[in-house]
Design an enzyme around this catalytic site. Sequence first.
Site, mmCIF file in Angstrom:
data_model
loop_
_atom_site.group_PDB
_atom_site.id
_atom_site.type_symbol
_atom_site.label_atom_id
_atom_site.label_comp_id
_atom_site.label_asym_id
_atom_site.label_seq_id
_atom_site.Cartn_x
_atom_site.Cartn_y
_atom_site.Cartn_z
ATOM 1 N N CYS A 197 0.808 -1.225 0.000
ATOM 2 C CA CYS A 197 0.000 0.000 0.000
ATOM 3 C C CYS A 197 0.840 1.273 0.000
ATOM 4 O O CYS A 197 0.520 2.235 -0.718
ATOM 5 C CB CYS A 197 -0.981 -0.007 1.159
ATOM 6 S SG CYS A 197 -0.225 -0.018 2.807
ATOM 7 N N HIS A 254 -2.988 1.175 6.807
ATOM 8 C CA HIS A 254 -3.177 1.205 5.357
ATOM 9 C C HIS A 254 -2.882 2.628 4.882
ATOM 10 O O HIS A 254 -3.184 3.595 5.577
ATOM 11 C CB HIS A 254 -4.595 0.787 4.974
ATOM 12 C CG HIS A 254 -4.829 0.730 3.500
ATOM 13 N ND1 HIS A 254 -4.020 0.016 2.636
ATOM 14 C CD2 HIS A 254 -5.767 1.323 2.717
ATOM 15 C CE1 HIS A 254 -4.457 0.152 1.408
ATOM 16 N NE2 HIS A 254 -5.518 0.947 1.421
ATOM 17 N N ASP A 307 -7.617 5.685 -3.411
ATOM 18 C CA ASP A 307 -6.738 4.588 -3.006
ATOM 19 C C ASP A 307 -6.246 3.826 -4.236
ATOM 20 O O ASP A 307 -7.025 3.112 -4.868
ATOM 21 C CB ASP A 307 -7.494 3.646 -2.065
ATOM 22 C CG ASP A 307 -6.581 2.653 -1.374
ATOM 23 O OD1 ASP A 307 -5.411 2.554 -1.770
ATOM 24 O OD2 ASP A 307 -7.049 1.978 -0.444
#
Length: 446
Positions: A274, A332, A355
């Site tokens: 991530c 995250h 994202d």
Amino acid sequence: EISLRPKCLDLQRTMNREAHRTCSYEIPNLILRRGQTFDMSIAFDRVFSEQDDTFTLQFVTGRKPMQSKGTVISVHKAREVNPGSWGYQITEIDEKKVSIKVCTSASAIVGKYQLFVDTVHKLKDGASQKCRYCHPDDIFVIFNPWCVGDSVYLEEETHREEFVLNETGRIWMGTVGKFCVRPWNFAQFDDVCLMAALSMMEKSELGDPARGNPLLVVKALSRVINNNERDGGVLVGNWSGKYDDGISPYAWNGSSSILEEFLKKRKGVKYGQCWTFSAIATTVFRALGIPTRCITNFRSAHDSDYSIQIDNFWTPEGRPRKMMDDTIWDFHVWNESWFRRPDLPEGYDGWQAFDPTPQECYEGVFTCGPCPVRAIRNGDLYLGYDTKFLFAEVNGDRVFWTVDSEGNMTPVFKDIDVVGKFMSTKAVNTISRDDVTSKYKHETGD
């Protein structure tokens, strides 16, 4: 009487790049921030006559340039250029040399342009002679957070310096009880980074007219950053712990080496997680002029079914059924970019969360956002743009269920305020952590 032929153009690159804050780019071409004036001069093969001679600038971009698509722009003479609109004005005539001030549109398509000069000489009998000159070097036009008319306009200079011009940053990782920091070299001014950003726009198949809209650019490129089985992209995700056929996500410390490998091989680079996806997004969008930053969410929920809650399942005997569970990650990392949202009701301009890490396939593609941060905080889930998913990551309640042998489910307990902790980004002009949790969620009980 003879036609008027341009011999050469002087784009005054050094001065213009300085004025447009693009002198740090390694690419030597003229790089312009849209909506801002720049100076240039044209040398003709004879003395220029304002009475009998005129010329038009043609800016051409895209795969199939057409005036109807806005990819061929004719720029005409004006008494005075209007900031944020196409036009040019003559500032000086010195026999064969004409100096002009040119302005691009604040909503111009972002990308690579060719520049042509079309001249017309009026003859005494009413006819005219025309000539065309093509400048040999490409010109790049990018977003402009310094221009009030640009959708990415950011008011505070310190914020523009941090979220557009800063080439380094820090990404928070770890757990709620133990933070750690990963320094990152975004290197958005390296030659490979701008070229990779433009290549990614081509790969995304984003239409030429859409390339002036930061919303569409962010949505399209964040999808291309991740490489999955449905469509290729820049970086291949790997959470298995086995990286023998590539490079461990923990080994990267900068974006340029990843983007350079992507440009060379034209396939997904192995491997990323991530924070790597988020760092690449920050590099690419800063290279294009969009204010962007990395956001870390500690105890981040993964709502796989868009139910806005984190479901955990148990047998009546108290054994966990983990195959059915939603998950909560230690941390995250995603992104925010700053731009206006004329497509939404008033009040949603500013930071937009998205994202680039591949998670859930929504509407046929792996994409998430961009969603106004204010909408996440206020729970305005009806707006779309994956607001539900992002809301659950920071606000979802954890619900415990029992599941009997026939599959019947009974809720037995709900745990609130378990996710969305210590949301972190690099503070402006310091290496400190800026806690942005209050931007995403209200205090418990509010």
